[in-house]
Design a protein around this motif. Structure first.
Motif, PDB file in Angstrom:
ATOM      1  N   ARG A 120      10.676 -12.708 -12.163  1.00  0.00           N
ATOM      2  CA  ARG A 120      11.985 -12.124 -12.471  1.00  0.00           C
ATOM      3  C   ARG A 120      12.631 -11.517 -11.225  1.00  0.00           C
ATOM      4  NH1 ARG A 120       8.978 -11.023 -17.067  1.00  0.00           N
ATOM      5  NH2 ARG A 120       8.276  -9.009 -16.270  1.00  0.00           N
ATOM      6  N   GLY A 121      12.592 -12.283 -10.135  1.00  0.00           N
ATOM      7  CA  GLY A 121      13.267 -11.864  -8.925  1.00  0.00           C
ATOM      8  C   GLY A 121      12.519 -10.832  -8.099  1.00  0.00           C
ATOM      9  N   ARG A 122      11.327 -10.422  -8.552  1.00  0.00           N
ATOM     10  CA  ARG A 122      10.552  -9.435  -7.803  1.00  0.00           C
ATOM     11  C   ARG A 122       9.384 -10.108  -7.098  1.00  0.00           C
ATOM     12  NH1 ARG A 122       8.846  -4.376 -11.308  1.00  0.00           N
ATOM     13  NH2 ARG A 122       7.880  -6.014 -12.560  1.00  0.00           N
ATOM     14  N   LEU A 123       9.121  -9.665  -5.884  1.00  0.00           N
ATOM     15  CA  LEU A 123       7.981 -10.178  -5.136  1.00  0.00           C
ATOM     16  C   LEU A 123       6.753  -9.365  -5.512  1.00  0.00           C
ATOM     17  CD1 LEU A 123       6.912 -12.075  -2.926  1.00  0.00           C
ATOM     18  CD2 LEU A 123       7.497 -10.296  -1.264  1.00  0.00           C
TER      19      LEU A 123
ATOM     20  N   VAL B 243       0.825  -1.203   0.000  1.00  0.00           N
ATOM     21  CA  VAL B 243       0.000   0.000   0.000  1.00  0.00           C
ATOM     22  C   VAL B 243       0.860   1.255   0.000  1.00  0.00           C
ATOM     23  CG1 VAL B 243      -1.654   1.345   1.359  1.00  0.00           C
ATOM     24  CG2 VAL B 243      -1.987  -1.116   1.071  1.00  0.00           C
ATOM     25  N   SER B 244       1.940   1.248   0.785  1.00  0.00           N
ATOM     26  CA  SER B 244       2.766   2.447   0.930  1.00  0.00           C
ATOM     27  C   SER B 244       3.753   2.643  -0.210  1.00  0.00           C
ATOM     28  CB  SER B 244       3.538   2.390   2.254  1.00  0.00           C
ATOM     29  OG  SER B 244       2.672   2.357   3.352  1.00  0.00           O
ATOM     30  N   HIS B 245       4.373   1.544  -0.676  1.00  0.00           N
ATOM     31  CA  HIS B 245       5.489   1.683  -1.619  1.00  0.00           C
ATOM     32  C   HIS B 245       5.415   0.736  -2.810  1.00  0.00           C
ATOM     33  CE1 HIS B 245       7.271   4.196   1.456  1.00  0.00           C
ATOM     34  NE2 HIS B 245       7.263   3.199   2.320  1.00  0.00           N
ATOM     35  N   GLY B 246       4.303   0.009  -2.945  1.00  0.00           N
ATOM     36  CA  GLY B 246       4.193  -0.926  -4.053  1.00  0.00           C
ATOM     37  C   GLY B 246       4.126  -0.227  -5.403  1.00  0.00           C
ATOM     38  N   VAL B 247       4.679  -0.893  -6.428  1.00  0.00           N
ATOM     39  CA  VAL B 247       4.688  -0.351  -7.786  1.00  0.00           C
ATOM     40  C   VAL B 247       3.752  -1.204  -8.654  1.00  0.00           C
ATOM     41  CG1 VAL B 247       6.102   0.139  -9.814  1.00  0.00           C
ATOM     42  CG2 VAL B 247       7.056   0.459  -7.517  1.00  0.00           C
ATOM     43  N   PRO B 248       2.710  -0.599  -9.249  1.00  0.00           N
ATOM     44  CA  PRO B 248       1.798  -1.375 -10.096  1.00  0.00           C
ATOM     45  C   PRO B 248       2.525  -1.993 -11.281  1.00  0.00           C
ATOM     46  CG  PRO B 248       0.868   0.778  -9.565  1.00  0.00           C
ATOM     47  CD  PRO B 248       2.306   0.811  -9.134  1.00  0.00           C
ATOM     48  N   VAL B 249       2.156  -3.214 -11.616  1.00  0.00           N
ATOM     49  CA  VAL B 249       2.719  -3.905 -12.783  1.00  0.00           C
ATOM     50  C   VAL B 249       1.557  -4.323 -13.683  1.00  0.00           C
ATOM     51  CG1 VAL B 249       4.763  -4.723 -11.557  1.00  0.00           C
ATOM     52  CG2 VAL B 249       2.707  -6.118 -11.556  1.00  0.00           C
ATOM     53  N   PRO B 250       1.798  -4.413 -14.997  1.00  0.00           N
ATOM     54  CA  PRO B 250       0.709  -4.724 -15.925  1.00  0.00           C
ATOM     55  C   PRO B 250       0.226  -6.162 -15.860  1.00  0.00           C
ATOM     56  CG  PRO B 250       2.789  -4.529 -17.113  1.00  0.00           C
ATOM     57  CD  PRO B 250       3.055  -4.090 -15.705  1.00  0.00           C
ATOM     58  N   ASP B 251       1.091  -7.071 -15.435  1.00  0.00           N
ATOM     59  CA  ASP B 251       0.717  -8.481 -15.462  1.00  0.00           C
ATOM     60  C   ASP B 251       1.305  -9.182 -14.232  1.00  0.00           C
ATOM     61  OD1 ASP B 251      -0.344 -10.885 -16.397  1.00  0.00           O
ATOM     62  OD2 ASP B 251       1.528 -11.390 -17.441  1.00  0.00           O
ATOM     63  N   PRO B 252       0.451  -9.777 -13.400  1.00  0.00           N
ATOM     64  CA  PRO B 252      -1.010  -9.841 -13.523  1.00  0.00           C
ATOM     65  C   PRO B 252      -1.676  -8.529 -13.126  1.00  0.00           C
ATOM     66  CG  PRO B 252      -0.297 -10.952 -11.532  1.00  0.00           C
ATOM     67  CD  PRO B 252       0.951 -10.576 -12.263  1.00  0.00           C
ATOM     68  N   ALA B 253      -2.870  -8.312 -13.659  1.00  0.00           N
ATOM     69  CA  ALA B 253      -3.592  -7.065 -13.428  1.00  0.00           C
ATOM     70  C   ALA B 253      -3.846  -6.858 -11.933  1.00  0.00           C
ATOM     71  CB  ALA B 253      -4.919  -7.095 -14.179  1.00  0.00           C
ATOM     72  N   GLY B 254      -3.588  -5.638 -11.481  1.00  0.00           N
ATOM     73  CA  GLY B 254      -3.818  -5.293 -10.081  1.00  0.00           C
ATOM     74  C   GLY B 254      -2.692  -5.646  -9.146  1.00  0.00           C
ATOM     75  N   ALA B 255      -1.647  -6.296  -9.643  1.00  0.00           N
ATOM     76  CA  ALA B 255      -0.534  -6.701  -8.778  1.00  0.00           C
ATOM     77  C   ALA B 255       0.361  -5.510  -8.459  1.00  0.00           C
ATOM     78  CB  ALA B 255       0.280  -7.802  -9.440  1.00  0.00           C
ATOM     79  N   LEU B 256       1.009  -5.582  -7.301  1.00  0.00           N
ATOM     80  CA  LEU B 256       1.941  -4.550  -6.867  1.00  0.00           C
ATOM     81  C   LEU B 256       3.284  -5.184  -6.574  1.00  0.00           C
ATOM     82  CD1 LEU B 256      -0.414  -2.645  -4.391  1.00  0.00           C
ATOM     83  CD2 LEU B 256       0.333  -1.821  -6.623  1.00  0.00           C
ATOM     84  N   ALA B 257       4.343  -4.646  -7.170  1.00  0.00           N
ATOM     85  CA  ALA B 257       5.694  -5.132  -6.917  1.00  0.00           C
ATOM     86  C   ALA B 257       6.211  -4.498  -5.628  1.00  0.00           C
ATOM     87  CB  ALA B 257       6.618  -4.783  -8.077  1.00  0.00           C
ATOM     88  N   VAL B 258       6.753  -5.337  -4.748  1.00  0.00           N
ATOM     89  CA  VAL B 258       7.262  -4.872  -3.458  1.00  0.00           C
ATOM     90  C   VAL B 258       8.760  -5.121  -3.409  1.00  0.00           C
ATOM     91  CG1 VAL B 258       7.107  -5.134  -0.969  1.00  0.00           C
ATOM     92  CG2 VAL B 258       5.050  -5.375  -2.357  1.00  0.00           C
ATOM     93  N   ALA B 259       9.520  -4.052  -3.220  1.00  0.00           N
ATOM     94  CA  ALA B 259      10.986  -4.152  -3.230  1.00  0.00           C
ATOM     95  C   ALA B 259      11.482  -4.527  -1.846  1.00  0.00           C
ATOM     96  CB  ALA B 259      11.602  -2.837  -3.693  1.00  0.00           C
ATOM     97  N   VAL B 260      11.403  -5.810  -1.507  1.00  0.00           N
ATOM     98  CA  VAL B 260      11.862  -6.270  -0.194  1.00  0.00           C
ATOM     99  C   VAL B 260      12.458  -7.658  -0.347  1.00  0.00           C
ATOM    100  CG1 VAL B 260       9.618  -7.251   0.420  1.00  0.00           C
ATOM    101  CG2 VAL B 260      11.203  -6.573   2.232  1.00  0.00           C
TER     102      VAL B 260
END
Length: 218
Positions: free
Chosen positions: A201-204, A151-168
């Motif tokens: 690709r290594g991203r959560l 919610v605070s720092h997630g980055v939206p990604v196109p696939d899958p729809a609605g997913a947020l990449a979390v850098a942790v």
């Protein structure tokens, strides 16, 4: 997504009072025990606030991002840094000398109130995390940390729809949730089986933020 703690005018005040700086991934912006010489306003990138225990365990106290301050508490009370701040990725920001920062607070009541609100919010968050440590199992704590980061720092990604990449990393996730890395691996496997998180690709990726929030409320 989170609301930034400062107005554009307040951000401009701090930019004009400080100097631009940059840090590499893994580089310390602030060091535990050091003197409070400056306050840092993050411009881009993520920073983890960590504290080292005598037994070598590293606790992740918080993750800070663009528009947030680092080191303001030590600047206010003049005491040594209580934790370190380490860049999780390349970071840029503005360093404001402690004396200049204090003068800004004296001269601009709106900025002082915004800083006070930020400090109050962080104290509430710290109290909640301490309560969670004794009240919930590791799986719930990990889920809650992931939701907060998404919610605070997630980055939206196109696939899958609605997913947020979390850098942790798994290690940082363990430190933030107060558990072991081995437990985090097992919990992430369970969350993956539930369709709530995945790794690409290594991203959560948090694939279902609402579902993960419900899972973490059980």
């Amino acid at each position: 997504m989170r609301q930034l703690p400062f107005t554009q005018g307040e951000l401009t005040l701090m930019h004009e009072a400080g100097r631009e700086r940059s840090w590499r991934r893994g580089e310390a912006l602030l060091t535990e025990g050091s003197s409070p010489d400056d306050v840092i306003l993050i411009g881009a990138g993520l920073v983890k606030v960590v504290r080292q225990s005598p037994n070598g365990y590293t606790s992740v106290l918080a993750v800070r991002g663009p528009g947030e301050l680092l080191g303001e508490l030590s600047c206010l009370d003049g005491r040594p840094r209580s934790a370190s701040a380490v860049a999780m990725q390349p970071v840029t920001g503005v360093s404001v000398l402690a004396g200049r920062f204090l003068r800004l607070l004296e001269e601009h009541g709106g900025l002082a109130l915004a800083v006070l609100r930020t400090v109050a919010g962080r104290l509430r968050d710290a109290d909640r995390r301490r309560a969670d440590q004794g009240a919930y199992a590791a799986g719930v704590r990990v889920a809650r940390v992931l939701v907060e980061l998404a919610v605070s720092h997630g980055v939206p990604v196109p696939d899958p729809a609605g997913a947020l990449a979390v850098a942790v990393t798994q290690k940082d996730l363990a430190g933030a949730a107060g558990t072991s890395r081995e437990s985090v691996v097992r919990i992430l496997r369970d969350l993956h089986d539930e369709g709530l998180v995945t790794t690409v690709r290594g991203r959560l990726l948090v694939t279902d933020p609402d579902g993960l929030a419900r899972w973490g409320s059980d």
